[in-house]
Design a protein around this motif. Structure first.
Motif, mmCIF file in Angstrom:
data_model
loop_
_atom_site.group_PDB
_atom_site.id
_atom_site.type_symbol
_atom_site.label_atom_id
_atom_site.label_comp_id
_atom_site.label_asym_id
_atom_site.label_seq_id
_atom_site.Cartn_x
_atom_site.Cartn_y
_atom_site.Cartn_z
ATOM 1 N N THR A 186 28.838 -35.643 51.636
ATOM 2 C CA THR A 186 27.911 -35.013 51.524
ATOM 3 C C THR A 186 26.775 -35.539 49.910
ATOM 4 O OG1 THR A 186 28.720 -33.673 53.178
ATOM 5 C CG2 THR A 186 26.128 -33.016 51.799
ATOM 6 N N GLY A 187 25.672 -35.659 50.158
ATOM 7 C CA GLY A 187 24.877 -35.615 48.815
ATOM 8 C C GLY A 187 24.418 -37.025 48.956
ATOM 9 N N GLN A 188 23.797 -37.620 47.347
ATOM 10 C CA GLN A 188 23.413 -38.614 47.280
ATOM 11 C C GLN A 188 24.074 -39.910 47.017
ATOM 12 O OE1 GLN A 188 19.386 -38.195 48.120
ATOM 13 N NE2 GLN A 188 20.496 -40.235 46.624
ATOM 14 N N GLY A 239 20.895 -43.581 49.539
ATOM 15 C CA GLY A 239 19.761 -42.164 49.986
ATOM 16 C C GLY A 239 20.845 -41.028 50.719
ATOM 17 N N GLU A 240 20.347 -40.130 51.334
ATOM 18 C CA GLU A 240 21.468 -39.021 51.424
ATOM 19 C C GLU A 240 22.470 -39.165 52.519
ATOM 20 O OE1 GLU A 240 19.055 -35.299 51.260
ATOM 21 O OE2 GLU A 240 17.538 -36.208 51.334
ATOM 22 N N LYS A 276 25.347 -36.932 55.121
ATOM 23 C CA LYS A 276 26.407 -36.074 55.707
ATOM 24 C C LYS A 276 27.320 -36.258 56.296
ATOM 25 C CE LYS A 276 25.313 -31.416 58.438
ATOM 26 N NZ LYS A 276 23.782 -30.649 58.533
ATOM 27 N N GLY A 334 19.150 -37.700 56.516
ATOM 28 C CA GLY A 334 18.134 -36.806 55.451
ATOM 29 C C GLY A 334 17.527 -38.499 55.426
ATOM 30 N N GLY A 384 16.306 -42.201 52.712
ATOM 31 C CA GLY A 384 16.498 -42.660 52.561
ATOM 32 C C GLY A 384 16.048 -44.602 52.205
ATOM 33 N N ASP A 436 13.014 -41.382 56.749
ATOM 34 C CA ASP A 436 14.191 -40.323 57.464
ATOM 35 C C ASP A 436 15.468 -40.872 58.430
ATOM 36 O OD1 ASP A 436 13.293 -37.817 55.974
ATOM 37 O OD2 ASP A 436 12.029 -37.922 58.202
#
Length: 120
Positions: A27-29, A42-43, A45, A51, A53, A66
């Motif tokens: 999870t995260g960048q 990007g993100e 999860k 998210g 990116g 998105d």
């Protein structure tokens, strides 16, 4: 196993591609680069694109927007290598909702798209 576009992810260990290893954030960048030159920034999860990116294709096309479960989902823009462009809503990787498709000639289709097809 989780599919990342054209590659696969071993959930417990990371990404294997062409005998190389890349770590994928749970999870995260993060960034993931394919051996053919495609790249996602990007993100993540649960090791999925989720998210906001950008996806850079080896042919020069770029999507920014998105994501949900590795698919374009929400709002975003894709500019293709031939300079055509779609700006608008996406659902499960397909144009869906309000949007504008601009052709290289300058012609535009503005309105509603359903499952990738312009409906007016």
């Amino acid at each position: 196993m989780v599919m990342l576009a054209t590659s696969s992810v071993e959930k417990s260990t990371g990404v294997y591609r062409d005998s190389s290893y890349q770590s994928v954030p749970d999870t995260g960048q993060g960034t993931y680069t394919w051996s053919n030159g495609n790249k996602y920034v990007g993100e993540f999860k649960d090791e999925l694109f989720c998210g906001f990116g950008s996806f850079f294709y080896e042919d020069g096309s770029v999507y920014t927007g998105d994501y949900k479960n590795n698919l374009f989902h929400g709002t975003g823009t894709i500019t293709y290598f031939d300079d055509s462009k779609y700006i608008g809503d996406w659902e499960e990787g397909t144009y869906h909702g309000k949007g504008i498709y601009a052709f290289p000639s300058g012609k535009e289709e503005k309105g509603r798209f359903v499952k990738g097809k312009f409906t007016g």
